[in-house]
Motif scaffolding. Structure first.
Motif, PDB file in Angstrom:
ATOM      1  N   UNK A 154      16.520  11.842  -3.182  1.00  9.24           N
ATOM      2  CA  UNK A 154      16.336  11.308  -1.838  1.00  9.24           C
ATOM      3  C   UNK A 154      16.804  12.341  -0.823  1.00  9.24           C
ATOM      4  N   UNK A 155      15.952  12.616   0.153  1.00 12.06           N
ATOM      5  CA  UNK A 155      16.282  13.593   1.183  1.00 12.06           C
ATOM      6  C   UNK A 155      16.000  13.008   2.566  1.00 12.06           C
ATOM      7  N   UNK A 156      16.600  13.630   3.579  1.00 11.52           N
ATOM      8  CA  UNK A 156      16.394  13.243   4.981  1.00 11.52           C
ATOM      9  C   UNK A 156      16.687  11.760   5.213  1.00 11.52           C
ATOM     10  N   UNK A 157      17.672  11.237   4.493  1.00 11.16           N
ATOM     11  CA  UNK A 157      18.051   9.843   4.705  1.00 11.16           C
ATOM     12  C   UNK A 157      18.817   9.749   6.028  1.00 11.16           C
ATOM     13  N   UNK A 158      18.354   8.874   6.888  1.00  5.02           N
ATOM     14  CA  UNK A 158      18.970   8.659   8.192  1.00  5.02           C
ATOM     15  C   UNK A 158      19.673   7.301   8.158  1.00  5.02           C
ATOM     16  N   UNK A 159      20.991   7.329   8.090  1.00  5.68           N
ATOM     17  CA  UNK A 159      21.744   6.086   7.936  1.00  5.68           C
ATOM     18  C   UNK A 159      21.733   5.229   9.191  1.00  5.68           C
ATOM     19  N   UNK A 160      21.176   5.757  10.270  1.00  5.73           N
ATOM     20  CA  UNK A 160      21.012   4.952  11.489  1.00  5.73           C
ATOM     21  C   UNK A 160      19.790   4.040  11.389  1.00  5.73           C
ATOM     22  N   UNK A 161      18.945   4.288  10.397  1.00  3.78           N
ATOM     23  CA  UNK A 161      17.720   3.507  10.246  1.00  3.78           C
ATOM     24  C   UNK A 161      17.905   2.462   9.142  1.00  3.78           C
ATOM     25  N   UNK A 162      17.856   1.190   9.477  1.00  4.66           N
ATOM     26  CA  UNK A 162      18.061   0.129   8.478  1.00  4.66           C
ATOM     27  C   UNK A 162      17.100   0.219   7.303  1.00  4.66           C
ATOM     28  N   UNK A 163      15.841   0.619   7.557  1.00  6.96           N
ATOM     29  CA  UNK A 163      14.866   0.714   6.469  1.00  6.96           C
ATOM     30  C   UNK A 163      15.270   1.769   5.450  1.00  6.96           C
ATOM     31  N   UNK A 164      15.817   2.891   5.911  1.00  7.18           N
ATOM     32  CA  UNK A 164      16.273   3.937   4.999  1.00  7.18           C
ATOM     33  C   UNK A 164      17.413   3.416   4.123  1.00  7.18           C
ATOM     34  N   UNK A 165      18.386   2.805   4.782  1.00  6.25           N
ATOM     35  CA  UNK A 165      19.558   2.305   4.048  1.00  6.25           C
ATOM     36  C   UNK A 165      19.155   1.228   3.054  1.00  6.25           C
ATOM     37  N   UNK A 166      18.288   0.315   3.481  1.00  5.96           N
ATOM     38  CA  UNK A 166      17.850  -0.775   2.604  1.00  5.96           C
ATOM     39  C   UNK A 166      17.101  -0.237   1.387  1.00  5.96           C
ATOM     40  N   UNK A 167      16.248   0.782   1.588  1.00  7.27           N
ATOM     41  CA  UNK A 167      15.490   1.323   0.454  1.00  7.27           C
ATOM     42  C   UNK A 167      16.426   1.960  -0.562  1.00  7.27           C
ATOM     43  N   UNK A 168      17.406   2.710  -0.075  1.00 11.13           N
ATOM     44  CA  UNK A 168      18.350   3.369  -0.983  1.00 11.13           C
ATOM     45  C   UNK A 168      19.202   2.338  -1.713  1.00 11.13           C
ATOM     46  N   UNK A 169      19.646   1.319  -1.020  1.00 12.70           N
ATOM     47  CA  UNK A 169      20.539   0.330  -1.628  1.00 12.70           C
ATOM     48  C   UNK A 169      19.817  -0.650  -2.543  1.00 12.70           C
ATOM     49  N   UNK A 170      18.539  -0.923  -2.276  1.00  7.95           N
ATOM     50  CA  UNK A 170      17.832  -1.953  -3.032  1.00  7.95           C
ATOM     51  C   UNK A 170      16.666  -1.394  -3.862  1.00  7.95           C
ATOM     52  N   UNK A 230      14.769   7.502 -12.464  1.00  4.83           N
ATOM     53  CA  UNK A 230      14.658   8.942 -12.706  1.00  4.83           C
ATOM     54  C   UNK A 230      15.242   9.783 -11.570  1.00  4.83           C
ATOM     55  N   UNK A 231      15.568   9.165 -10.437  1.00  4.70           N
ATOM     56  CA  UNK A 231      16.088   9.919  -9.293  1.00  4.70           C
ATOM     57  C   UNK A 231      17.490  10.457  -9.570  1.00  4.70           C
ATOM     58  N   UNK A 232      17.737  11.665  -9.068  1.00  2.00           N
ATOM     59  CA  UNK A 232      19.074  12.238  -9.156  1.00  2.00           C
ATOM     60  C   UNK A 232      20.045  11.428  -8.302  1.00  2.00           C
ATOM     61  N   UNK A 233      21.300  11.434  -8.711  1.00  2.00           N
ATOM     62  CA  UNK A 233      22.320  10.694  -7.958  1.00  2.00           C
ATOM     63  C   UNK A 233      22.942  11.576  -6.874  1.00  2.00           C
ATOM     64  N   UNK A 234      22.109  12.298  -6.178  1.00  2.00           N
ATOM     65  CA  UNK A 234      22.549  13.176  -5.105  1.00  2.00           C
ATOM     66  C   UNK A 234      21.619  12.960  -3.916  1.00  2.00           C
ATOM     67  N   UNK A 235      22.190  12.835  -2.734  1.00  2.00           N
ATOM     68  CA  UNK A 235      21.414  12.532  -1.540  1.00  2.00           C
ATOM     69  C   UNK A 235      21.593  13.631  -0.506  1.00  2.00           C
ATOM     70  N   UNK A 236      20.518  13.940   0.194  1.00  2.00           N
ATOM     71  CA  UNK A 236      20.570  14.887   1.306  1.00  2.00           C
ATOM     72  C   UNK A 236      20.247  14.123   2.579  1.00  2.00           C
ATOM     73  N   UNK A 237      21.162  14.169   3.535  1.00  2.00           N
ATOM     74  CA  UNK A 237      21.000  13.400   4.752  1.00  2.00           C
ATOM     75  C   UNK A 237      20.149  14.095   5.796  1.00  2.00           C
ATOM     76  N   UNK A 238      19.684  13.299   6.743  1.00  2.00           N
ATOM     77  CA  UNK A 238      18.992  13.864   7.896  1.00  2.00           C
ATOM     78  C   UNK A 238      20.020  14.527   8.795  1.00  2.00           C
ATOM     79  N   UNK A 239      19.695  15.701   9.316  1.00  2.00           N
ATOM     80  CA  UNK A 239      20.641  16.416  10.168  1.00  2.00           C
ATOM     81  C   UNK A 239      19.900  17.344  11.114  1.00  2.00           C
ATOM     82  N   UNK A 240      20.382  17.422  12.342  1.00  2.00           N
ATOM     83  CA  UNK A 240      19.831  18.372  13.307  1.00  2.00           C
ATOM     84  C   UNK A 240      20.166  19.806  12.927  1.00  2.00           C
ATOM     85  N   UNK A 241      21.080  19.976  11.994  1.00  2.00           N
ATOM     86  CA  UNK A 241      21.435  21.323  11.540  1.00  2.00           C
ATOM     87  C   UNK A 241      20.238  22.038  10.930  1.00  2.00           C
ATOM     88  N   UNK A 242      19.293  21.269  10.381  1.00  5.24           N
ATOM     89  CA  UNK A 242      18.099  21.881   9.805  1.00  5.24           C
ATOM     90  C   UNK A 242      17.291  22.599  10.871  1.00  5.24           C
TER      91      UNK A 242
END
Length: 245
Positions: free
Chosen positions: A173-189, A196-208
């Protein structure tokens, strides 16, 4: 030598950002690394200030050896094979999936004398030729954004590439934006449906975006920001799965 393809059918999910940062981290781990930019947009090539003065199309037509296209980067032990717009003709230069796979196998075998790891920054294409390239790789790393179109694209790839073995297949999972309920809900549920997904997450960031302005991997230019920490965690997850020697 091991090969890692960073691939997704949907664009804009951080594929190039992932490729350049993992390549930089591998090089910092004393692994002689080559990043091979296969995307006509040349994002990785641009970030590393790489202009080969030649067209990669000449290599795919058998006109020049692969070594003549490789350039050093400013990072020790990290080289790049730059992309250019001639790669738009890639599907015309290689006749079939089988030919693409054999061509890649032969090229990777030759490069194995120099490099311990080759990372392919792949274009968002699903063609027989692209499939042939991916079949030649040891692992396929797939960034998946928790959005409907990105998840749909991932499912399309998964269904079509049923030849891939479980050990080859590395979605995360990449570019997860925890400010967005849909993103959080998809990851949690819903993510539970994809074991098969890795247990490592990359968040959304303006640093990119700042990375693009600086034209330097985030792990090099801004090592303390959360996104850099995310990529270091991703590398520590992926590295043992590559069985590097």
């Amino acid at each position: 030598m091991r090969t890692l393809a960073v691939y997704q059918l949907k664009g804009g999910v951080g594929k190039t950002t992932t490729a350049v940062n993992l390549a930089a981290l591998a090089a910092r781990d004393n692994i002689r690394t080559l990043i091979w930019d296969l995307d006509p947009q040349g994002g990785s090539s641009w970030i590393f200030h790489a202009d080969n003065g030649k067209q990669q199309d000449e290599f795919w037509r058998g006109k020049v050896p692969v070594g003549s296209l490789i350039r050093h980067t400013r990072i020790p032990r990290l080289d790049i094979l730059p992309a250019d717009m001639s790669l738009r003709k890639f599907h015309q230069r290689v006749d079939s999936r089988k030919e693409a796979r054999q061509f890649m196998n032969d090229t990777l075998a030759a490069l194995s004398e120099t490099y311990g790891l080759i990372i392919l920054d792949c274009p968002p294409l699903m063609t027989p030729q692209m499939e042939g390239v991916l079949r030649a790789c040891d692992r396929i790393l797939l960034p998946v954004q928790p959005s409907l179109l990105s998840i749909r694209a991932y499912q399309q790839i998964k269904d079509d590439f049923d030849w891939a073995k479980s050990k080859q297949w590395l979605p995360f999972v990449t570019m997860i934006d925890r400010r967005k309920p849909d993103h959080v809900r998809w990851v949690q549920q819903d993510l539970k449906e994809y074991p098969e997904f890795l247990n490592t997450f990359v968040g959304y960031s303006a640093s990119a975006e700042r990375m693009l302005h600086q034209r330097n991997p985030i792990v090099e230019d801004q090592p303390a920001v959360p996104l850099a920490r995310n990529y270091r965690a991703l590398w520590q997850t992926v590295k043992p799965l590559l069985n590097l020697r």
